[in-house]
Design an enzyme around this catalytic site. Structure first.
Site, PDB file in Angstrom:
ATOM      1  N   GLU A  69     -31.872 -21.415 -16.042  1.00  0.00           N
ATOM      2  CA  GLU A  69     -31.676 -21.319 -14.852  1.00  0.00           C
ATOM      3  C   GLU A  69     -31.140 -21.650 -13.364  1.00  0.00           C
ATOM      4  O   GLU A  69     -31.085 -21.603 -12.608  1.00  0.00           O
ATOM      5  CB  GLU A  69     -33.588 -21.849 -13.841  1.00  0.00           C
ATOM      6  CG  GLU A  69     -34.246 -21.611 -15.064  1.00  0.00           C
ATOM      7  CD  GLU A  69     -36.022 -21.709 -13.995  1.00  0.00           C
ATOM      8  OE1 GLU A  69     -36.621 -20.904 -13.006  1.00  0.00           O
ATOM      9  OE2 GLU A  69     -35.748 -23.058 -13.591  1.00  0.00           O
ATOM     10  N   HIS A  88     -32.386 -27.623  -8.252  1.00  0.00           N
ATOM     11  CA  HIS A  88     -33.788 -27.053  -8.765  1.00  0.00           C
ATOM     12  C   HIS A  88     -34.827 -28.499  -8.802  1.00  0.00           C
ATOM     13  O   HIS A  88     -34.516 -28.739 -10.190  1.00  0.00           O
ATOM     14  CB  HIS A  88     -33.619 -25.873  -9.544  1.00  0.00           C
ATOM     15  CG  HIS A  88     -35.739 -25.507  -9.923  1.00  0.00           C
ATOM     16  ND1 HIS A  88     -36.301 -24.807  -8.508  1.00  0.00           N
ATOM     17  CD2 HIS A  88     -35.991 -25.247 -10.409  1.00  0.00           C
ATOM     18  CE1 HIS A  88     -37.562 -24.078  -9.364  1.00  0.00           C
ATOM     19  NE2 HIS A  88     -37.065 -24.922 -10.840  1.00  0.00           N
TER      20      HIS A  88
END
Length: 264
Positions: A69, A88
């Site tokens: 990601e 994140h």
């Protein structure tokens, strides 16, 4: 160093677990950023950190496993020139909100770092059924559009992404947005949630930038990390940190050897 430290602090504070990641924009080249190879945040060391371009490709060829990601970071830096650090996470404090679709609201002064309105992003709206991971640039770009000029965005069924002007601000905002979520959740259980007024949010949101606040919180979190035995000095090369008492003992031992040698 800051990438590793940010990861370890947030892991130590219960925000990151085996998953999640912190990145920092290259301060001398805004078209690049630093992010660790794929590794659990608690274990990230300075040597794990790689440099990426804004398309999230490693600047230097590597055989290391990379975060799937990482496009989250690259697309945030593309969309927001003011952003210098990104995290994140899937913190337990925010997961009830992203599952229930309940708005996260500022309810305490330190929680004002979330801003007056926290945007909510549902991957399904643009991409249909997915495994909820953001692995395509267009998915990262969509998330960045949802963030807009806000300091964080919630992600349905997934977690949150937070941005900051430096790693200290990022860590502060990430930790206190989670504390705010905890307090909002608990207040709701009592039956009433009193949110901050717009003017209170605006004024309180600046607390993190006060020199006393930034110094105290950073010192506090780094000290807690050291006490937990997971500070960078404690883990580098597998060696234990040398405390003041051990240093004094080493010096005394060296002096004793020196004196003994002279007697001979």
């Amino acid at each position: 160093m800051d990438v590793a430290l940010g990861n370890r602090i947030l892991a130590n504070e219960g925000i990151l677990d085996a998953f999640g990641h912190v990145s920092i924009r290259n301060p001398t080249n805004p078209n690049r950023y630093f992010l660790s190879r794929s590794r659990s945040p608690e274990l990230v060391e300075p040597g794990d950190v790689l440099e990426y371009d804004l398309d999230s490709n490693p600047v230097k060829s590597t055989k290391e496993r990379l975060y799937a990601e990482r496009v989250i970071h690259g697309e945030m830096y593309k969309a927001r020139p003011d952003v210098m650090a990104v995290v994140h996470h899937h913190a337990p404090a925010v997961m009830p909100f992203v599952i229930a679709g309940v708005e996260l609201q500022p309810v305490m002064h330190l929680g004002a770092v979330i801003g007056p309105k926290v945007p909510f992003w549902d991957q399904y709206d643009e991409f249909g059924d997915t495994n909820l991971l953001l692995v395509k640039p267009e998915e990262g770009a969509s998330l960045a559009r949802a963030l807009g000029q806000a300091p964080l965005v919630l992600m349905k069924g997934h977690g949150a992404t937070v941005v900051g002007s430096n790693v200290q601000e990022l860590v502060f905002r990430t930790i206190y947005s989670c504390r705010n979520a905890e307090y909002q959740f608990l207040a709701k259980m009592l039956g009433n949630v009193s949110t901050l007024r717009p003017g209170e949010v605006e004024k309180s949101a600046q607390i993190h930038s006060m020199p006393t606040s930034s110094f105290r919180t950073w010192e506090y979190w780094t000290t807690r990390l050291e006490k937990a035995g997971n500070g960078l000095r404690a883990r580098r090369s597998g060696k234990k940190p040398v405390g003041a008492s051990r240093k004094r003992a080493s010096v005394a031992k060296a002096k004793a050897k020196k004196v003994k040698g002279r007697k001979r």
